[in-house]
Design a protein around this motif. Structure first.
Motif, PDB file in Angstrom:
ATOM      1  N   TYR A 181      -7.375  16.419 -15.053  1.00 51.39           N
ATOM      2  CA  TYR A 181      -6.691  16.043 -16.208  1.00 51.39           C
ATOM      3  C   TYR A 181      -7.222  17.096 -17.306  1.00 51.39           C
ATOM      4  CZ  TYR A 181      -7.566  11.494 -14.435  1.00 51.39           C
ATOM      5  OH  TYR A 181      -7.305  10.272 -13.241  1.00 51.39           O
ATOM      6  N   LYS A 183     -15.645   6.030 -11.866  1.00 53.51           N
ATOM      7  CA  LYS A 183     -15.532   5.134 -13.044  1.00 53.51           C
ATOM      8  C   LYS A 183     -14.852   5.961 -14.179  1.00 53.51           C
ATOM      9  CE  LYS A 183     -19.298   1.876 -12.205  1.00 53.51           C
ATOM     10  NZ  LYS A 183     -20.659   1.264 -12.371  1.00 53.51           N
ATOM     11  N   LYS A 219     -11.041   6.487 -13.436  1.00 54.03           N
ATOM     12  CA  LYS A 219     -10.531   5.265 -13.732  1.00 54.03           C
ATOM     13  C   LYS A 219     -10.190   4.961 -15.079  1.00 54.03           C
ATOM     14  CE  LYS A 219     -10.427   0.463 -12.425  1.00 54.03           C
ATOM     15  NZ  LYS A 219     -11.128  -0.558 -11.780  1.00 54.03           N
ATOM     16  N   GLN A 220     -11.144   5.347 -15.931  1.00 54.54           N
ATOM     17  CA  GLN A 220     -11.112   5.435 -17.427  1.00 54.54           C
ATOM     18  C   GLN A 220     -10.101   6.266 -18.067  1.00 54.54           C
ATOM     19  OE1 GLN A 220     -14.975   5.843 -19.150  1.00 54.54           O
ATOM     20  NE2 GLN A 220     -16.028   4.006 -18.216  1.00 54.54           N
ATOM     21  N   ARG A 270      -7.574   7.716 -16.390  1.00 53.75           N
ATOM     22  CA  ARG A 270      -6.213   7.057 -15.889  1.00 53.75           C
ATOM     23  C   ARG A 270      -5.858   6.180 -16.641  1.00 53.75           C
ATOM     24  NH1 ARG A 270      -6.723   4.792 -11.059  1.00 53.75           N
ATOM     25  NH2 ARG A 270      -8.515   6.102 -10.544  1.00 53.75           N
ATOM     26  N   ARG A 271      -6.672   5.062 -16.943  1.00 54.37           N
ATOM     27  CA  ARG A 271      -6.144   4.036 -18.059  1.00 54.37           C
ATOM     28  C   ARG A 271      -5.884   4.582 -19.370  1.00 54.37           C
ATOM     29  NH1 ARG A 271     -10.479  -0.771 -16.874  1.00 54.37           N
ATOM     30  NH2 ARG A 271      -9.564  -1.692 -15.158  1.00 54.37           N
ATOM     31  N   TYR A 272      -6.617   5.377 -19.807  1.00 51.74           N
ATOM     32  CA  TYR A 272      -6.304   6.130 -21.244  1.00 51.74           C
ATOM     33  C   TYR A 272      -5.011   6.943 -21.112  1.00 51.74           C
ATOM     34  CZ  TYR A 272      -7.217   9.103 -25.380  1.00 51.74           C
ATOM     35  OH  TYR A 272      -6.883   9.720 -26.512  1.00 51.74           O
ATOM     36  N   GLU A 308      -2.428   6.366 -19.332  1.00 53.57           N
ATOM     37  CA  GLU A 308      -1.360   5.211 -19.157  1.00 53.57           C
ATOM     38  C   GLU A 308      -0.967   4.558 -20.641  1.00 53.57           C
ATOM     39  OE1 GLU A 308      -2.527   2.800 -15.918  1.00 53.57           O
ATOM     40  OE2 GLU A 308      -2.203   4.331 -14.449  1.00 53.57           O
ATOM     41  N   ARG A 309      -2.245   4.298 -21.369  1.00 56.78           N
ATOM     42  CA  ARG A 309      -2.047   3.641 -22.396  1.00 56.78           C
ATOM     43  C   ARG A 309      -1.466   4.606 -23.641  1.00 56.78           C
ATOM     44  NH1 ARG A 309      -7.866   1.219 -22.800  1.00 56.78           N
ATOM     45  NH2 ARG A 309      -7.222  -0.717 -21.700  1.00 56.78           N
ATOM     46  N   ASP A 346       2.249   4.807 -22.616  1.00 55.92           N
ATOM     47  CA  ASP A 346       2.828   3.367 -22.987  1.00 55.92           C
ATOM     48  C   ASP A 346       3.198   3.044 -24.597  1.00 55.92           C
ATOM     49  OD1 ASP A 346       2.872   2.564 -20.445  1.00 55.92           O
ATOM     50  OD2 ASP A 346       1.348   1.238 -20.549  1.00 55.92           O
TER      51      ASP A 346
END
Length: 127
Positions: A31, A82, A85-86, A88-90, A92-93, A96
């Motif tokens: 990242y 964890k 995963k956090q 990746r979600r951040y 992606e948001r 989006d």
């Protein structure tokens, strides 16, 4: 990237230090766009549980993860998973929520030349 390791009721061994630094560097490489500035790792022991807490700070970003097992390496692995995963979600948001030009709406906008031509046409119709 600054990596801070500390232990509470736990002596952090060289093996755990090496594993923590390696996993944090891998996370930072994955990242790179997030500009991770510091990572704080806290290793604690409570009864039979060995707990690894990770606090990650970056540009406009603060994440916290906690792993709890009976083995410190496994706890560290859980906490790093964890965090991954956090992150990746951040990301992606963020992707989006980014604004993309709508091709249909773009065709509805008039340029200044088209507007002046339309005004000239309406002046001729009114006269």
């Amino acid at each position: 990237m600054e990596i801070i390791l500390s232990g509470k009721h736990y002596e952090v061994s060289d093996e755990i230090k090496a594993a923590a630094e390696q996993s944090m560097r891998k996370l930072a490489e994955d990242y790179q766009s997030q500009k991770i500035s510091s990572v704080r790792l806290l290793f604690t022991v409570e009864r039979n549980w060995q707990i690894a807490e990770v606090l990650l700070n970056g540009k406009n970003l603060t994440l916290h993860a906690k792993g709890r097992t009976t083995d410190m390496r496994a706890s560290l692995g859980n906490a790093v998973e964890k965090l991954d995963k956090q992150l990746r979600r951040y990301l992606e948001r963020i992707q989006d929520l980014s604004v993309k030009a709508d091709p249909v709406a773009k065709e509805k906008f008039w340029t200044s030349e088209e507007l002046s031509e339309a005004e000239d046409d309406t002046d001729l119709v009114d006269a």
